[in-house]
Design an enzyme around this catalytic site. Structure first.
Site, PDB file in Angstrom:
ATOM      1  N   CYS A   1      13.026   0.389   2.650  1.00  7.33           N
ATOM      2  CA  CYS A   1      11.859  -0.459   2.385  1.00  7.33           C
ATOM      3  C   CYS A   1      11.249  -0.183   1.020  1.00  7.33           C
ATOM      4  O   CYS A   1      10.824  -1.099   0.312  1.00  7.33           O
ATOM      5  CB  CYS A   1      10.814  -0.292   3.477  1.00  7.33           C
ATOM      6  SG  CYS A   1      10.184   1.397   3.647  1.00  7.33           S
TER       7      CYS A   1
ATOM      8  N   ASN B   1       7.048  -8.707   3.172  1.00 10.63           N
ATOM      9  CA  ASN B   1       7.820  -7.673   3.849  1.00 10.63           C
ATOM     10  C   ASN B   1       9.299  -7.827   3.502  1.00 10.63           C
ATOM     11  O   ASN B   1       9.685  -8.770   2.806  1.00 10.63           O
ATOM     12  CB  ASN B   1       7.598  -7.763   5.362  1.00 10.63           C
ATOM     13  CG  ASN B   1       7.848  -6.445   6.069  1.00 10.63           C
ATOM     14  OD1 ASN B   1       8.399  -5.505   5.511  1.00 10.63           O
ATOM     15  ND2 ASN B   1       7.461  -6.356   7.334  1.00 10.63           N
TER      16      ASN B   1
ATOM     17  N   GLN C   1      16.139  -5.819   4.531  1.00 15.38           N
ATOM     18  CA  GLN C   1      16.752  -4.492   4.428  1.00 15.38           C
ATOM     19  C   GLN C   1      17.676  -4.185   5.587  1.00 15.38           C
ATOM     20  O   GLN C   1      18.387  -3.171   5.566  1.00 15.38           O
ATOM     21  CB  GLN C   1      15.662  -3.420   4.350  1.00 15.38           C
ATOM     22  CG  GLN C   1      14.839  -3.265   5.613  1.00 15.38           C
ATOM     23  CD  GLN C   1      13.649  -2.353   5.426  1.00 15.38           C
ATOM     24  OE1 GLN C   1      12.648  -2.738   4.860  1.00 15.38           O
ATOM     25  NE2 GLN C   1      13.770  -1.121   5.919  1.00 15.38           N
TER      26      GLN C   1
ATOM     27  N   HIS D   1       6.197   2.977   5.949  1.00 16.35           N
ATOM     28  CA  HIS D   1       6.810   1.736   5.472  1.00 16.35           C
ATOM     29  C   HIS D   1       6.160   1.312   4.159  1.00 16.35           C
ATOM     30  O   HIS D   1       4.949   1.496   3.967  1.00 16.35           O
ATOM     31  CB  HIS D   1       6.620   0.638   6.525  1.00 16.35           C
ATOM     32  CG  HIS D   1       7.411  -0.612   6.281  1.00 16.35           C
ATOM     33  ND1 HIS D   1       8.757  -0.609   6.010  1.00 16.35           N
ATOM     34  CD2 HIS D   1       7.029  -1.922   6.247  1.00 16.35           C
ATOM     35  CE1 HIS D   1       9.181  -1.852   5.865  1.00 16.35           C
ATOM     36  NE2 HIS D   1       8.143  -2.662   5.983  1.00 16.35           N
TER      37      HIS D   1
END
Length: 444
Positions: A70, A386, A64, A364
């Site tokens: 996110c 992630n 990102q 997040h």
């Protein structure tokens, strides 16, 4: 105890400090290396191995970059697995810039409508200050991506790629915020001069036209139809022609988003367990679905996540990623840092207390792709995909201890089929409505 801090007290503090035989050694380490590096628990590091009893294969790690997308990346990482399976391809990305464009536009409209709803609020009121604080931020929620997909569909990243402004949203957010606050001032002045709501909405339409122009210049004009070319695992070339974003979603993703609900875990007197919860003014789209959580105990949330993973389906989740984490190494664990021993103190707040007193909130969103089960009912670690690129963690993946899950995971998106009849009934009840500034209104 005196009201003021006295020099005598400082002398006593210093004498107490010097009673510790290890003080100088600890001080030297922290002064040179800092708190984090000096407190890493290597025993915990060795326990957090990147091996799992259940693991769902996912795509290549995404990035990102310098943006707060996110929640979009996590959602696209979940949904692209359906495309990869249906098209028999090794990897692909769904565009994260495409929903960004419409999220900024819809949030702008939502903000302006909220200004029209609150025209009688005085400057300096808590509500008006809240609305003006972040008119169009990057962050979002699962329900917000659902709103965007249902209205605008999705496109592959090769069709609508990254731009300088999507990879680093700082300037775009700054100038959109500047304009929106100016628009709020204009609408309120016009209202105070006696203009009616029809006139104000005509002004709003011109304002949104300007916002659209800014977004088109910064991100590019989103496609209404497109072609998508790819090569499958058998090295066969394909081309999908003249398809709309909504058609692409329906045909090649095909997930019924209404089947999924947001499970929350945040126990406190204002957020009772087994109740549905919402937050005032929490949305990105006028007319969009409301953000509603079902607040369950943490063991139930974990069980639901495990059930979904065992059925070979990943889980979008939200957490407070800054807590007890080693970002570069990819560890999330309450035991990874012995800060309490290093600083000779204790950190005693529980999960609900941390939220209520401003210490923690959801910051997040990522994707659960695996879990290591000790037995049928207990696990010790979780695998996380992630969206910070391959240079962190285990080539972009993180290991999360089960205790960290208990303390810092707040939300998980779960298919309704795993919920009990009682839980489904709780979702149908009128939700408890929290104030706009409640921490559960935070955006990942």
């Amino acid at each position: 105890m005196e009201k003021e801090l006295t020099l005598k007290q400082l002398d006593l503090f210093e004498k107490d400090l010097n009673k510790r035989e290890d003080f100088k050694v600890i001080r030297n380490s922290v002064v040179k290396n800092g708190i984090i590096e000096s407190s890493i628990n290597e025993e915990e590091v060795r326990k957090l191995v990147d091996v799992y009893s259940y693991k769902v294969e996912s795509g290549l790690i995404t990035n990102q970059k310098r943006s707060g997308r996110c929640w979009m990346f996590a959602a696209m990482n979940v949904l692209r697995l359906k495309v990869m399976d249906k098209l028999n391809i090794d990897n692909m990305e769904l565009s994260q810039s495409y929903p960004l464009f419409f999220d900024k536009l819809e949030k702008s409209n939502f903000f302006l409508e909220n200004i029209l709803r609150t025209l009688d609020e005085k400057v300096g009121s808590r509500l008006l200050d809240f609305l003006l604080s972040k008119p169009v931020q990057d962050g979002g929620q699962w329900t917000m991506i659902v709103n965007l997909i249902k209205k605008y569909g999705v496109v592959p990243k090769s069709v609508y790629g990254e731009s300088a402004s999507s990879s680093n949203t700082t300037a775009l957010d700054k100038y959109l915020t500047l304009k929106l606050r100016e628009y709020a001032l204009t609408l309120r002045k016009e209202y105070q001069s006696g203009k009616d709501i029809n006139h104000l909405r005509e002004l709003k339409e011109k304002m949104l036209d300007e916002i659209y122009h800014v977004l088109a210049v910064s991100l590019g004009v989103p496609p209404k139809k497109f072609d998508y070319e790819y090569v499958d695992k058998d090295n066969v070339y394909h081309k999908i022609k003249e398809i709309t974003p909504l058609e692409f979603y329906e045909k090649y993703v095909g997930v019924n988003l209404d089947d999924y609900v947001s499970i929350l875990n945040c126990p406190s007197p204002t957020r009772p367990i087994n109740k549905s919860i919402t937050v005032k003014y929490l949305n990105n789209m006028e007319g969009g679905e409301k953000v509603i959580y079902l607040n369950l105990n943490i063991d139930r949330m974990k069980k639901l996540c495990v059930s979904q993973l065992k059925d070979n389906e990943v889980v979008w989740f939200g957490c407070d990623v800054s807590q007890f984490s080693l970002r570069d190494k990819g560890y999330l664990s309450t035991k990874i840092l012995d800060v309490d021993k290093l600083l000779n103190t204790k950190f005693n707040m529980n999960k609900g207390e941390r939220v209520d007193y401003g210490e923690s909130l959801m910051t997040h969103a990522m994707v659960l792709t695996g879990v290591n089960m000790i037995d049928d009912n207990h696990m010790d670690r979780w695998r996380i995909e992630n969206s910070w690129g391959e240079d962190v963690g285990f080539k972009g993946y993180f290991v999360m201890s089960d205790e960290w899950f208990t303390n810092f995971v707040y939300q998980a998106v779960i298919n309704k089929k795993y919920l009990t009849k009682e839980e489904l009934e709780s979702l149908k009840e009128k939700p408890i409505e929290l104030e706009p500034w409640d921490p559960m209104g935070s955006l990942a």
